[in-house]
Design a protein around this motif. Structure first.
Motif, PDB file in Angstrom:
ATOM      1  N   ASP A  60       0.862  -1.192   0.019  1.00 48.20           N
ATOM      2  CA  ASP A  60      -0.125   0.242  -0.102  1.00 48.20           C
ATOM      3  C   ASP A  60       0.827   1.197   0.002  1.00 48.20           C
ATOM      4  OD1 ASP A  60       0.855   0.351   2.759  1.00 48.20           O
ATOM      5  OD2 ASP A  60      -0.995  -0.203   3.624  1.00 48.20           O
ATOM      6  N   ASP A  61       0.254   2.433   0.347  1.00 51.03           N
ATOM      7  CA  ASP A  61       1.230   3.633   0.298  1.00 51.03           C
ATOM      8  C   ASP A  61       2.024   3.704   1.062  1.00 51.03           C
ATOM      9  OD1 ASP A  61      -0.422   4.685  -2.103  1.00 51.03           O
ATOM     10  OD2 ASP A  61      -2.036   5.371  -0.644  1.00 51.03           O
ATOM     11  N   THR A  62       1.875   3.218   2.313  1.00 48.83           N
ATOM     12  CA  THR A  62       3.036   2.924   3.407  1.00 48.83           C
ATOM     13  C   THR A  62       4.368   2.145   3.153  1.00 48.83           C
ATOM     14  OG1 THR A  62       2.182   1.202   4.627  1.00 48.83           O
ATOM     15  CG2 THR A  62       1.225   3.328   5.052  1.00 48.83           C
ATOM     16  N   GLY A  63       4.288   1.254   1.999  1.00 48.71           N
ATOM     17  CA  GLY A  63       5.415   0.355   1.656  1.00 48.71           C
ATOM     18  C   GLY A  63       4.840  -1.021   1.465  1.00 48.71           C
TER      19      GLY A  63
ATOM     20  N   ARG B  24       4.824  -4.832   3.612  1.00 47.23           N
ATOM     21  CA  ARG B  24       4.692  -5.588   4.978  1.00 47.23           C
ATOM     22  C   ARG B  24       4.651  -6.882   4.607  1.00 47.23           C
ATOM     23  NH1 ARG B  24       0.922  -1.535   7.968  1.00 47.23           N
ATOM     24  NH2 ARG B  24       0.338  -1.352   5.598  1.00 47.23           N
TER      25      ARG B  24
ATOM     26  N   ILE C 235      -2.098  -4.456   9.293  1.00 47.28           N
ATOM     27  CA  ILE C 235      -2.691  -3.215   8.827  1.00 47.28           C
ATOM     28  C   ILE C 235      -3.228  -2.226   9.734  1.00 47.28           C
ATOM     29  CG2 ILE C 235      -4.125  -1.834   7.005  1.00 47.28           C
ATOM     30  CD1 ILE C 235      -3.843  -4.406   5.244  1.00 47.28           C
TER      31      ILE C 235
END
Length: 645
Positions: free
Chosen positions: A20-23, A25, A51
């Motif tokens: 997602d936009d955070t990277g 995982r 998440i």
């Protein structure tokens, strides 16, 4: 970036990669082979926890844009020979066909089909007594224990013969009746004129179909209960994805490993590697591939366990040696695989009832794992059970001390993978070995030494690399038909018919006409292994050069492109010495048991480096850095190990 969940289902562990936009995982769950939908939804539960900080599958499925799924279950089923008993009905004019099929792999043919074969004359199928003879053939095979049937006729008119057989079978054994035996026809999957390839394709598909069907439709049904806005996409072994209803079982074979090869391609381009071999080590198999001069090898007529089939496949070889493969003593020698304890009961050290010795048990007893932090702290390993398994199955039969048995197990495991590397790939002085999968980095240095490779790369996402690799796949549908008439009019008619079929299937995928691309080509077979291709444009013309071809097939691909080619580059440059987080007492080959430093990848910065012997680990993988090897961390967080000359 949209929220994407990629799930790669292995024989022992199921990997989940979240983008997602955070990277990026990751997380993992144990595979539940008795019900694959269970570990699928457990994976979604863990992903939602990663998440949101708490389990909320309902919210996840409301917000997720794409769920992609790949699996090694097909690979494992073939490797372990676990599946339905098949019956085969073939042309009486081809009495040598079983022998020709068995030549590809006698053991696989014997397990899948064996002597459950009926010869039926194609003229009989087309004649007046066809109903009696078709019923006799089906009843004979079901009486001998076949629970699925494959029908594959030869000759130029095989399409018509199989169509007549199908109509009779449907009348006599309608599908709504209990006990109606499933029948697959070679022509359902391909128009390939080669009867051996076509028959093997149908046999393997029929073998894999029940398990894939039961799980995938069950999983999709449960997703619908949550009103998921987008369908589950199945990543195929051709590198693209499609929804469950439009995915053929054989296309799931090696789909997980193919995801790994997509990752290998991107990783090699990131670092400028031109020659990379890969070992993707899961619980049951080690999947081996090669990236060379900008691409991974894909052939139009691929191979399943060395068996030639009619569909395109990436060239990946699966060796029956993984983290859960069983070690035995046979004729005073240690053997490994191809059978595996899987996740249930799992290696003895898992404490789930397993009593066989595996490389995971050996790794624990060698001191490579911290029993309390294994699997990200989500699983405590049982040293006593592992000791009992290795002593009972290996040390005592060979009259060895425990440590000597462990070293021999390690040697046998590494040697087997190294031999398979040389058998399947071409290794040069420039070759870099990528090691990934949950068990890939563990013995990577030892495998490389035995294979004569001096550089090993371990991606930061090694533990979920196949799940990571499928993250940018396109959505596509592929079609192939044989042209009966070699002229432009027939070509246009066939092309128009396939475009109509593609428009329906792509609409079902969620893409209207104009939102996807059409690629079409002709493939002409002139015999003696000579093939020529011709890409078609908007105004197709049948090539005069193809007039004399034995067969000409029209291939069409409808594709919604989702891939993005990144221009990013990264490098491995030494900076400051790495700082260890402690020591671990490890069994070494030359010094016995000694304390070695432990490095946590999450705490290392770009340029950090250290020399072996050492342990390098993160939550879901452990790498044993042997004496004579050094590692350095790249500016992208990946690891390169170099063997000192």
């Amino acid at each position: 970036m949209a929220l994407q969940i990629n799930i790669d289902n292995g024989g022992t562990l199921t990997d989940i990669c979240i983008l997602d936009d955070t990277g990026v995982r990751k997380t993992k769950v144990l595979t539940t082979p008795y019900d694959l939908s269970k570990c699928f939804f457990e994976g979604l539960q863990k992903a939602s926890g990663v998440i949101y900080g708490q389990t909320d599958v309902k919210r996840l499925l409301e917000e997720v844009d794409l769920i992609r799924y790949s699996t090694t279950q097909g690979t494992n089923a073939i490797c372990e020979r676990k599946g339905p008993r098949l019956g085969l009905i073939i042309d009486a004019q081809s009495r040598d066909l079983p022998v020709r099929l068995a030549e590809h792999d006698p053991e696989v043919f014997d397990v899948l089909v064996g002597d459950r074969v009926v010869f039926l004359d194609s003229a009989t199928v087309m004649g007046d007594t066809a109903e009696v003879d078709v019923v006799k053939a089906i009843n004979h095979l079901t009486a001998t224990g076949a629970n699925r049937l494959v029908v594959s006729f030869g000759g130029d008119d095989f399409l018509a013969v199989e169509d007549r057989f199908k109509k009779i079978a449907l009348r006599k054994y309608p599908r709504h009746l209990l006990g109606a035996v499933p029948i697959l026809y070679g022509s359902d999957l391909t128009a390939d004129q080669d009867v051996v390839r076509r028959t093997w394709t149908a046999v393997i598909n029929s073998f894999l179909h029940p398990a894939m069907e039961a799980f995938l439709f069950n999983a999709e049904g449960r997703l619908r209960e949550y009103r998921t806005k987008n369908p589950l996409l199945i990543f195929r072994n051709d590198g693209d994805a499609s929804r469950v209803a439009k995915t053929v079982a054989i296309n799931t074979y090696s789909s997980g490993p193919r995801g790994g090869m997509e990752g290998v391609k991107a990783f090699s381009r990131l670092y400028g590697f031109t020659d990379s071999v890969s070992i993707d080590v899961g619980g049951t198999t080690t999947d081996i591939g090669q990236y060379l001069n900008g691409t991974v090898a894909e052939v139009r007529r691929g191979h399943v366990e060395g068996i030639s089939v009619s569909i395109p496949l990436c060239e990946i070889m699966s060796a029956g040696a993984g983290g859960s493969s069983i070690f035995r003593v046979v004729n005073n020698h240690i053997t490994i695989g191809p059978d595996s304890v899987g996740a249930v009961p799992g290696p003895a050290c898992f404490g789930r009832g397993g009593k066989e010795a595996t490389i995971t048990d050996a790794g624990l007893l060698c001191g490579l794992f911290d029993p309390k932090s294994y699997f990200g702290g989500g699983m405590t390993l049982d040293v006593e059970r592992a000791t009992n398994a290795v002593n009972t199955n290996i040390a005592e039969p060979l009259r060895l001390k425990l440590d000597d048995a462990l070293l021999q197990m390690e040697h046998a495991y590494e040697e087997k993978i190294a031999v398979e590397l040389h058998r399947f790939t071409k290794i040069s002085k420039d070759t870099v070995m990528l090691a990934f999968g949950g068990a890939g980095p563990l013995n990577a240095c030892g495998v490389a030494e035995k294979a004569g490779i001096d550089q090993v790369a371990i991606p930061q996402m090694a533990a979920v690399f196949s799940a990571y690799g499928i993250g940018s796949c396109d959505v596509s549908q592929r079609y192939t038909v044989m042209l009966e008439q070699h002229d432009t009019a027939s070509l246009k008619d066939a092309l128009d018919a396939l475009k109509v079929k593609a428009s329906r299937d792509m609409y079902a995928e969620g893409y209207e006409a104009g939102n996807y691309a059409i690629e079409a080509r002709l493939v002409a077979d002139f015999g003696n292994g000579r093939e020529e291709t011709q890409t078609l444009d908007d105004e197709p013309v049948f090539p005069a050069a193809f007039d004399k071809a034995g067969t000409v097939e029209l291939e069409l691909k409808a594709v919604k492109a989702l891939r993005t080619e990144g221009a990013k580059k990264a490098s491995f440059i030494r900076g400051k010495p790495a700082v260890s987080v402690g020591v671990r007492n490890v069994l070494t080959r030359s010094m016995g048991r000694v304390d070695v430093p432990v490095y946590q990848l999450a705490q290392l910065q770009k340029g950090d480096w250290a020399i072996g012997p050492a342990i390098l680990e993160e939550d879901f993988f452990t790498c044993r850095v042997l004496d004579g090897w050094a590692f350095v961390v790249s500016d992208a967080g990946d690891v390169l190990l170099n063997r000192k000359g």
